[in-house]
Design a protein around this motif. Structure first.
Motif, short mmCIF file in Angstrom:
data_model
loop_
_atom_site.label_atom_id
_atom_site.label_comp_id
_atom_site.label_asym_id
_atom_site.label_seq_id
_atom_site.Cartn_x
_atom_site.Cartn_y
_atom_site.Cartn_z
N GLN A 54 0.82 -1.21 0.00
CA GLN A 54 0.00 0.00 0.00
C GLN A 54 0.86 1.26 0.00
OE1 GLN A 54 -3.53 -0.15 2.44
NE2 GLN A 54 -3.26 -2.30 2.89
N ASP A 55 2.17 1.12 -0.35
CA ASP A 55 3.01 2.32 -0.29
C ASP A 55 2.68 3.26 -1.45
OD1 ASP A 55 5.20 2.03 -2.51
OD2 ASP A 55 5.06 0.05 -1.56
N PRO A 56 2.97 4.56 -1.26
CA PRO A 56 2.54 5.57 -2.23
C PRO A 56 3.04 5.32 -3.65
CG PRO A 56 3.36 6.60 -0.21
CD PRO A 56 3.63 5.13 -0.09
N ASN A 57 4.25 4.74 -3.79
CA ASN A 57 4.76 4.49 -5.14
C ASN A 57 3.85 3.56 -5.92
OD1 ASN A 57 6.95 6.12 -4.77
ND2 ASN A 57 8.32 4.44 -4.13
N LEU A 58 3.40 2.53 -5.21
CA LEU A 58 2.51 1.55 -5.82
C LEU A 58 1.17 2.20 -6.18
CD1 LEU A 58 3.29 -1.42 -6.27
CD2 LEU A 58 1.97 -2.01 -4.24
N VAL A 59 0.67 3.01 -5.24
CA VAL A 59 -0.62 3.69 -5.47
C VAL A 59 -0.50 4.63 -6.67
CG1 VAL A 59 -2.32 5.28 -4.49
CG2 VAL A 59 -1.32 3.49 -3.04
N ASN A 60 0.63 5.37 -6.71
CA ASN A 60 0.84 6.28 -7.84
C ASN A 60 0.93 5.55 -9.17
OD1 ASN A 60 0.75 8.51 -6.24
ND2 ASN A 60 2.99 8.61 -5.92
N ALA A 61 1.45 4.32 -9.10
CA ALA A 61 1.56 3.52 -10.32
C ALA A 61 0.22 2.86 -10.67
CB ALA A 61 2.64 2.46 -10.14
N GLY A 62 -0.79 3.08 -9.83
CA GLY A 62 -2.11 2.50 -10.11
C GLY A 62 -2.16 1.00 -9.92
N ARG A 63 -1.41 0.53 -8.92
CA ARG A 63 -1.36 -0.91 -8.65
C ARG A 63 -1.74 -1.22 -7.22
NH1 ARG A 63 2.57 -5.17 -11.44
NH2 ARG A 63 2.23 -4.50 -13.57
N GLY A 64 -2.43 -2.33 -7.04
CA GLY A 64 -2.68 -2.82 -5.68
C GLY A 64 -3.98 -2.35 -5.09
N ILE A 65 -4.28 -2.89 -3.92
CA ILE A 65 -5.60 -2.68 -3.31
C ILE A 65 -5.81 -1.23 -2.85
CG2 ILE A 65 -4.90 -3.44 -0.97
CD1 ILE A 65 -7.79 -4.81 -0.93
N ALA A 66 -4.73 -0.57 -2.44
CA ALA A 66 -4.90 0.82 -1.96
C ALA A 66 -5.28 1.74 -3.12
CB ALA A 66 -3.62 1.31 -1.29
N ALA A 67 -4.68 1.48 -4.29
CA ALA A 67 -5.03 2.28 -5.47
C ALA A 67 -6.50 2.03 -5.85
CB ALA A 67 -4.11 1.92 -6.63
N ALA A 68 -6.91 0.77 -5.79
CA ALA A 68 -8.31 0.42 -6.09
C ALA A 68 -9.25 1.12 -5.12
CB ALA A 68 -8.51 -1.09 -6.03
#
Ligand SMILES: [Zn+2]
Length: 463
Positions: A73-87
């Motif tokens: 759920q780290d911000p890099n992943l969210v910024n990349a539009g990946r993972g449950i936090a981005a969803a």
């Protein structure tokens, strides 16, 4: 059986407390459509449910690559539009967008908790449920709630894989899309009763998000009258699929039954009359009143073999909750790493989903939510007075909140799955029917001036 009941009804005298109450004729009780009469406002709203919107929601949810509750759920992943936090961020934004369109009518909330390590959770893991509340317009009615949910997390072959591709188009972007579409469509209307649109995390890790949410609802004293759980409602594109049907699973003996409840069930029966089962029957009546394009197949079972779902979490807290699932599941398209093997295509991919079918299921959900959110509260403390009697006297407390203008008694043979008869008895709190309670099951429900019906309540013997 039916003929005998009709004959008895034709001579039935209702001791309703109103001196002028009339004797019901057979004509009044014979052949009226059971349950809700179609409300033109609700029927119009159902036309607004859009397969294209549902498709866009499902494809967007799949685009996050994985929505595993164990995905980072780290911000890099969210910024990349990946993972449950981005969803999750997208779901929040989507609900906020609907709210903006209705002048801020939805309160968009998150419910965050930390799950300790367990069987399917390797480390302390933060999880978040997302929900929007369409508050009831009636001060008393607003305390009553109905809820629709789907789980927005996904998995592949390995439930502990938080990084690999886990599209989860059917399981359960479809259910999440139903919850979202109900929010979009119903937020354009006003209801006396509160509606909650929920998307939970952690289902695949063991119904974790719904468990925390249902516990929270119980702790906060939420008066949840009905919970509709949509999980795998994609209408998987396989040859044996029947797109005219959606299965509706409901518990028999309640998961929350106490010892005294079980004692009563053992002697008097009633194992087919849990609150969840009354809700399932209500959905059956709604499907006959409104053209959703899909019929519910009532399954009198908590869930499918070797499977579970989020409705159970609500059942455990004593709430009426059912599960919607497509007619024919294809297990090559669930909980699988997408791949080709021996000519078989595995994976829960959007191309196997029928968006028209999901839209029909969304219509049935929306109609049920809307009808319940328009309806008066069910009558309280419905019971038979003590003592042996050949006739059946039913007594109840008036439906709280003042929306009810009349009551209706429903009944069926003990061997019948759905209500067979209904009789309107006026704005009273007591009625006697000249028939024995021994061989039928009775229920009492409240009706408002426009014909919206509450869930029926089955009488208990006076303690
Ligand atoms: Zn699922």
């Amino acid at each position: 059986m039916t003929q005998i009941l009709k004959f008895w009804l034709s001579i039935a005298t209702l001791l309703t407390g109103l001196a002028s109450s009339s004797v019901p004729s057979a004509a009044q009780s014979a052949n009226p459509p059971l349950g809700n009469v179609p409300d033109p406002q609700i029927a119009a709203a159902l036309k607004d449910v859009s397969p294209q919107r549902i498709q866009a929601s499902i494809e967007k949810l799949v685009s996050f690559y994985t929505r595993s509750s164990l995905s980072g759920q780290d911000p890099n992943l969210v910024n990349a539009g990946r993972g449950i936090a981005a969803a999750r961020q997208w779901i929040v934004a989507e609900l906020e967008r609907y709210s903006k369109e209705c002048g801020g009518c939805l309160d968009v909330e998150t419910y965050r908790f930390v799950e300790p390590p367990g069987k399917r959770v390797p480390n302390l893991t933060e999880m978040t449920d997302v929900y929007a509340v369409l508050k009831g317009s009636d001060p008393a009615g607003a305390k009553r709630m109905v809820l629709v949910t789907g789980h927005y997390d996904s998995r592949n072959s390995d439930v502990m894989d938080g990084a690999g591709f886990a599209p989860g188009a059917n399981d359960d972007a479809s259910g999440t899309a139903v919850s979202l579409e109900c929010a979009r469509v119903l937020s354009k209307m006003k209801f006396p009763v509160t509606i909650v649109f929920l998307a939970v995390a952690g289902e695949e890790q063991g119904l974790i998000g719904s468990r925390h949410f249902a516990e929270m609802a119980k702790e906060r004293g939420w008066n949840l009258e009905a919970v509709l759980n949509n999980d795998i409602v994609g209408g998987d594109n396989n040859p044996a699929q029947d797109r005219s049907l959606v299965r509706v699973f409901s518990e028999g003996i309640p998961l929350a039954a106490k010892e005294q409840d079980l004692r009563r069930l053992r002697t008097l029966g009633g194992e087919d009359d849990s609150g969840s089962r009354e809700l399932a029957r209500y959905i059956g009546e709604i499907a006959r009143a409104y053209d959703a394009g899909v019929k519910p197949m009532l399954v009198f079972r908590l869930d499918r073999y070797e499977r579970g779902g989020d409705h159970e979490s609500f059942n455990e807290q004593g709430f009426a909750a059912v599960r919607f699932t497509e007619f024919r599941e294809d297990f090559h398209h669930q909980h699988q790493n997408p791949r080709n093997e021996d000519g078989v295509e595995y994976g829960d991919l959007p191309k196997f989903v029928d968006y028209d079918y999901v839209a029909r299921v969304a219509r049935l959900n929306a109609a049920t939510l809307a009808a319940l959110a328009m309806a008066p509260a069910p009558p309280a403390h419905v019971h038979f007075p003590r003592g042996l009697a050949s006739d059946s006297t039913l007594i109840w407390d008036a439906s709280p909140g003042g929306l009810a203008t009349a009551y209706e008694i429903v009944w069926r043979a003990t061997t019948s799955p759905e209500w067979e008869h209904q009789l309107r008895v006026g704005n009273v709190t007591r009625a006697t029917l000249q028939m024995s309670r021994d061989e039928v099951i009775f229920g009492v429900r409240a009706i408002d001036a426009a014909g919206h019906r509450s869930l029926p309540v089955v009488p208990a013997p006076e303690p």
